[in-house]
Design a protein around this motif. Structure first.
Motif, PDB file in Angstrom:
ATOM      1  N   ASN A 101       0.818  -1.076  -0.115  1.00  0.00           N
ATOM      2  CA  ASN A 101       0.019   0.088  -0.097  1.00  0.00           C
ATOM      3  C   ASN A 101       0.751   1.328  -0.171  1.00  0.00           C
ATOM      4  O   ASN A 101       0.251   2.374  -0.543  1.00  0.00           O
ATOM      5  CB  ASN A 101      -0.902   0.115   1.135  1.00  0.00           C
ATOM      6  CG  ASN A 101      -2.159  -1.009   1.206  1.00  0.00           C
ATOM      7  OD1 ASN A 101      -2.460  -1.256  -0.040  1.00  0.00           O
ATOM      8  ND2 ASN A 101      -2.589  -1.432   2.282  1.00  0.00           N
ATOM      9  N   THR A 102       1.989   1.325   0.782  1.00  0.00           N
ATOM     10  CA  THR A 102       2.803   2.393   0.673  1.00  0.00           C
ATOM     11  C   THR A 102       3.498   2.689  -0.617  1.00  0.00           C
ATOM     12  O   THR A 102       3.708   1.798  -1.235  1.00  0.00           O
ATOM     13  CB  THR A 102       3.979   2.613   1.781  1.00  0.00           C
ATOM     14  OG1 THR A 102       4.841   1.488   1.515  1.00  0.00           O
ATOM     15  CG2 THR A 102       3.297   2.359   2.952  1.00  0.00           C
ATOM     16  N   PRO A 103       3.783   3.862  -1.035  1.00  0.00           N
ATOM     17  CA  PRO A 103       4.859   4.025  -2.062  1.00  0.00           C
ATOM     18  C   PRO A 103       5.980   3.020  -1.902  1.00  0.00           C
ATOM     19  O   PRO A 103       6.317   2.928  -0.538  1.00  0.00           O
ATOM     20  CB  PRO A 103       5.408   5.488  -2.079  1.00  0.00           C
ATOM     21  CG  PRO A 103       4.635   6.218  -1.004  1.00  0.00           C
ATOM     22  CD  PRO A 103       3.643   5.318  -0.285  1.00  0.00           C
ATOM     23  N   PRO A 104       6.843   2.614  -2.866  1.00  0.00           N
ATOM     24  CA  PRO A 104       7.782   1.695  -2.566  1.00  0.00           C
ATOM     25  C   PRO A 104       8.824   2.300  -1.779  1.00  0.00           C
ATOM     26  O   PRO A 104       9.555   3.548  -2.016  1.00  0.00           O
ATOM     27  CB  PRO A 104       8.173   1.359  -3.987  1.00  0.00           C
ATOM     28  CG  PRO A 104       7.810   2.276  -4.855  1.00  0.00           C
ATOM     29  CD  PRO A 104       6.279   2.798  -4.456  1.00  0.00           C
ATOM     30  N   ALA A 105       9.479   1.606  -0.813  1.00  0.00           N
ATOM     31  CA  ALA A 105      10.786   2.018  -0.208  1.00  0.00           C
ATOM     32  C   ALA A 105      11.804   1.910  -1.036  1.00  0.00           C
ATOM     33  O   ALA A 105      11.892   1.019  -1.625  1.00  0.00           O
ATOM     34  CB  ALA A 105      10.855   1.138   0.959  1.00  0.00           C
ATOM     35  N   THR A 106      12.906   2.823  -0.805  1.00  0.00           N
ATOM     36  CA  THR A 106      13.991   2.840  -1.590  1.00  0.00           C
ATOM     37  C   THR A 106      14.959   1.761  -1.398  1.00  0.00           C
ATOM     38  O   THR A 106      15.100   0.980  -2.179  1.00  0.00           O
ATOM     39  CB  THR A 106      15.023   4.214  -1.122  1.00  0.00           C
ATOM     40  OG1 THR A 106      14.039   5.259  -1.518  1.00  0.00           O
ATOM     41  CG2 THR A 106      16.212   4.101  -2.094  1.00  0.00           C
ATOM     42  N   ALA A 107      15.067   1.398   0.108  1.00  0.00           N
ATOM     43  CA  ALA A 107      15.699   0.051   0.406  1.00  0.00           C
ATOM     44  C   ALA A 107      14.536  -0.723   1.362  1.00  0.00           C
ATOM     45  O   ALA A 107      13.881  -0.370   1.847  1.00  0.00           O
ATOM     46  CB  ALA A 107      16.872   0.541   1.282  1.00  0.00           C
TER      47      ALA A 107
END
Ligand code: ZN
Length: 398
Positions: free
Chosen positions: A386-392
């Protein structure tokens, strides 16, 4: 609030999380810890520190956090569950599982008020509260803990009703004002009986939420003196500004700011609490499911809103949704400290945010990317859907 015992017969697990880039404690007095490793044994945090200083031997599972941030699992102080993972208000299945993907590991019911045909007679409302407490205690979608069984006050309740509810395991009241009790004198008497038997109370604040509910103004809130001033920013319709500041000034109870409220009024309550140096009273909820719908990212959206527009550091905003709420709700989660519940959310800045790092991205108004959620020392969710994709994102090593 319940401190429900986990099963003691389960074999003891040991989880080691290494290479944490930012350790967010949830504690307002010290929101960032100088540590990179967390160890959990069973469902409890056993150690927090630098990897060389903590005992990481004998791990049954280990996670490389890949330099991401670890915070306590988020707490939603104000939900309206009904039956399992279904909400009739928006006729949606799986809403609790979706909130888990927004980093929420604990929810507190403010009343199962959307139950179709909700009983309003005293035997019926007590039976429903006990049923909801039992059902949500036993049913944990994705591991999420839902403290429910929150009866709504109705005229005719007597002291023995609260005694009986407490003995049956009921620990919270639904929002005062959603039932027939709408005068401060009666509400104060019932809230006092509830408190006497260890039942915590919350009051609805502001205009009616949906047709059938009603206005609760500052005088009623002050006279009732419930433990939590529920949605001090209205749910949705807020009180006039001078009444909100009066509640901050003249009460010492928890100030709950919700997603499904008036955002400007929420910022006013935050600023007023800061002026009085009482940020420790501020707790966060969604007040959902509701007419506004179901908001899986409601708590991270509140963190981002209060940080970016309310001018508080992101690590402080996270404390409102973790340590502050745990303290006010008497829960043993919400802090990264030995002995506390081993429930965590691992986050990084979202891909392509303008923020330099996670905290800067939240302060700029973006949402964090959630890479993993852990409840009671066990992984519930890896990269959030659901969240925007995490960088790492953290990696499971063993
Ligand atoms: Zn309400």
């Amino acid at each position: 609030m319940a401190h429900d015992e986990p099963s003691k017969s389960a074999p003891q697990t040991k989880l080691v999380i290494r290479n944490i880039g930012l350790l967010l404690s949830g504690d307002l007095t010290n929101p960032i810890l100088d540590a990179d490793t967390v160890v959990a044994v069973g469902d409890r945090i056993a150690a927090v520190g630098k990897e060389k200083d903590v005992d990481t031997s004998g791990a049954t599972s280990s996670i490389d956090a890949k330099g991401t941030a670890l915070a306590p699992g988020l707490i939603d102080s104000h939900v309206h569950p009904v039956c399992g993972d279904w909400t009739p208000r928006q006729n949606q299945l799986g809403w609790i599982d979706s909130y888990l993907h927004g980093g929420v590991t604990t929810m507190v019911s403010a009343g199962e008020v959307h139950t179709p045909g909700r009983p309003k007679d005293i035997v019926g409302l007590k039976a429903m509260a006990i049923f909801a407490q039992r059902a949500f205690h036993a049913f944990r979608p994705g591991g999420v803990k839902i403290y429910a069984g929150a009866p709504v006050l109705e005229h005719g309740m007597v002291e023995d009703d609260f005694k009986e509810l407490a003995a049956a395991g009921v620990k919270i009241l639904g929002e005062v004002g959603l039932g027939s009790v709408k005068d401060g004198k009666t509400a104060h008497q019932m809230v006092s009986w509830a408190r006497k038997y260890g039942i915590q109370s919350t009051i609805h604040t502001g205009g009616p939420s949906i047709p059938g509910s009603s206005l609760i103004d500052k005088d009623m809130v002050l006279e009732t003196d419930a433990d939590v001033i529920g949605h001090v920013n209205g749910g949705h319709t807020a009180l006039p500004d001078d009444q909100i500041t009066a509640l901050c000034e003249r009460s010492t109870r928890a100030l709950e700011i919700v997603h499904n409220g008036n955002e400007r009024a929420g910022l006013l309550a935050l600023r007023t609490a800061m002026e009085f140096k009482q940020l420790d009273r501020v707790i966060l909820g969604t007040d959902s499911p509701a007419g506004s719908g179901v908001q899986p990212l409601g708590i991270v959206r509140m963190i981002s809103l209060l940080s970016s527009l309310g001018g508080i550091p992101a690590e402080v905003a996270i404390c409102l949704a973790t340590g502050n709420t745990a303290k006010m709700r008497k829960l043993d989660c919400g802090l990264i400290a030995p002995g506390r519940e081993a429930s965590f959310v691992l986050m990084d800045k979202a891909q392509h945010t303008a923020g330099k790092n996670l905290l800067d991205s939240i302060q700029k108004g973006d949402l964090p990317g959630i890479g993993m959620v852990i409840i009671d020392g066990a992984i519930s969710v890896q990269r959030s859907r659901n969240t925007p994709p995490a960088t790492a994102v953290p990696e499971v090593v063993t």
